[in-house]
Enzyme design. Structure first.
Site, mmCIF file in Angstrom:
data_model
loop_
_atom_site.group_PDB
_atom_site.id
_atom_site.type_symbol
_atom_site.label_atom_id
_atom_site.label_comp_id
_atom_site.label_asym_id
_atom_site.label_seq_id
_atom_site.Cartn_x
_atom_site.Cartn_y
_atom_site.Cartn_z
ATOM 1 N N PRO A 117 0.784 -1.224 0.000
ATOM 2 C CA PRO A 117 0.000 0.000 0.000
ATOM 3 C C PRO A 117 0.817 1.275 0.000
ATOM 4 O O PRO A 117 1.691 1.470 0.835
ATOM 5 C CB PRO A 117 -0.806 -0.101 1.293
ATOM 6 N N GLU A 118 0.504 2.141 -0.929
ATOM 7 C CA GLU A 118 0.935 3.526 -0.865
ATOM 8 C C GLU A 118 -0.316 4.338 -0.559
ATOM 9 O O GLU A 118 -1.366 3.758 -0.283
ATOM 10 C CB GLU A 118 1.596 3.944 -2.195
ATOM 11 N N HIS A 139 -1.167 -16.833 8.376
ATOM 12 C CA HIS A 139 -0.817 -15.413 8.420
ATOM 13 C C HIS A 139 -1.973 -14.511 8.847
ATOM 14 O O HIS A 139 -1.948 -13.318 8.634
ATOM 15 C CB HIS A 139 -0.283 -14.964 7.063
ATOM 16 N N ARG A 199 4.309 -10.854 5.666
ATOM 17 C CA ARG A 199 5.646 -10.345 5.986
ATOM 18 C C ARG A 199 5.721 -9.682 7.350
ATOM 19 O O ARG A 199 6.810 -9.399 7.833
ATOM 20 C CB ARG A 199 6.114 -9.376 4.897
ATOM 21 N N LYS A 221 19.599 19.515 -0.517
ATOM 22 C CA LYS A 221 19.636 18.052 -0.539
ATOM 23 C C LYS A 221 20.506 17.525 -1.660
ATOM 24 O O LYS A 221 20.283 17.810 -2.830
ATOM 25 C CB LYS A 221 18.208 17.497 -0.693
#
Length: 300
Positions: free
Chosen positions: A2-3, A112, A131, A173
């Site tokens: 997910p973003e 899971h 994970r 940066k």
DNA sequence: CAAAGTTCCTGCGAGC
DNA sequence: TGCTCGCAGGAACTTT
């Protein structure tokens, strides 16, 4: 997975499914994900009604009618699967029966499924995360401002972010602009996929050092302005794509937040660049131990 | 071998 | 020279 767009989609699904429901209990199948589960999680939430779902960066914030906020981050592979009171019998099977009903790939072989949220109306939501990079936290709403996970976050891309703010942060940066985009202090919600996509749309090389996108006077260059615009566009389109696959807020198996996209560069190594008239071939490089996809021809 | 995320650690250079 | 600070880059977490 997910973003920001995926988390936003899950947020909308959970808002439909959870708001107004009262938690009966929470069952944990192990003691931790990335961090230990909160002490007395079930006892503290039992009997409390969910009154709203918010998103901050990639975090889901679930507000209850007490003053507790339930925080959920999906990590790389977390998802919620929703069972209403009728279909929950499918979930309440033993492990071998589950395998035959759901198949091996759903994650419902039992292994899971780390957390079950059981509601008083008989419905159940299951958190699955192979994970285990996900995070669950519980805090009082009054403590939200000092949550270490939240206080380090940069601006939300839609609400608080523009080219000048980006320029201020890029100014000194030396890191590549792609690494900068992934830094949640720079802007939140952009992950590996959408960073690649936005840079491609903006025609900027991922390896370009961030400060080179700022003028001597500290103003954003045209390229940086374009990048900021494209980040918003890419995220907006992905949210729309998620929403359109989420008519029923979940697919037939009750899965939230997983929907397929068409990407311009991500995952397209050795395939032709899709930019009109470009003719380049998509390349893959590694930056900060993560894959970057780019077109060397149209991204300068 | 790679995977969509985040934190933490180490090393380096600047500045005092 | 020696110390601190901040930044940049990399490793680590885990399973399929």
């Amino acid at each position: 997975m997910p973003e920001l767009p995926e988390v936003e989609t899950v947020k909308n699904g959970l808002a439909k499914a959870w708001v107004g429901k009262t938690i009966e209990k929470i069952i944990l199948r192990r003691e931790n994900l990335r961090y230990p589960f909160p002490e007395n999680l079930s006892n503290r939430l039992e009997g409390h009604k969910i009154i709203g779902i918010r998103r901050r960066a990639k975090y889901l914030l679930i507000d209850t009618d007490g003053d507790l906020v339930f925080l959920s981050h999906l990590g790389m592979s977390g998802k919620y699967t929703l069972f209403d009171s009728k279909s929950v019998s499918k979930y309440d099977l033993n492990d071998s029966e589950k395998k035959s009903v759901f198949g091996e790939k759903t994650g419902f072989s039992g292994k899971h499924d780390h957390m079950e949220i059981r509601f008083e109306d008989g419905s159940v939501s299951v958190y699955t995360d192979p994970r285990r990079f996900g995070i669950v936290k519980l805090f009082h709403r009054s403590e939200e401002q000092v949550q270490s996970l939240l206080e380090v976050l940069g601006p939300e891309p839609f609400d608080d972010w523009n080219a000048q703010i980006a320029a201020d942060r890029c100014r000194n940066k030396r890191s590549p602009i792609k690494t900068t985009l992934l830094d949640q202090r720079f802007v939140v919600g952009v992950g590996n996929i959408y960073a690649c996509e936005a840079l491609h749309k903006a025609g900027i090389s991922p390896t370009k050092q961030a400060y080179k996108l700022v003028t001597k006077a500290g103003k954003p260059t045209k390229a940086l302005q374009k990048l900021v615009d494209e980040v918003k566009i890419v995220l907006t389109k992905a949210i729309a794509a998620g929403g359109s696959t989420l008519n029923d807020f979940a697919d037939v198996d009750g899965n939230l937040g997983y929907f397929s996209h068409q990407f311009s560069v991500y995952g397209r190594e050795d395939e032709p660049c899709l930019k009109e008239g470009c003719g380049g071939i998509i390349d893959r490089i590694v930056q900060s131990n993560r894959s970057t996809f780019l077109c060397p021809r149209c991204q300068k």
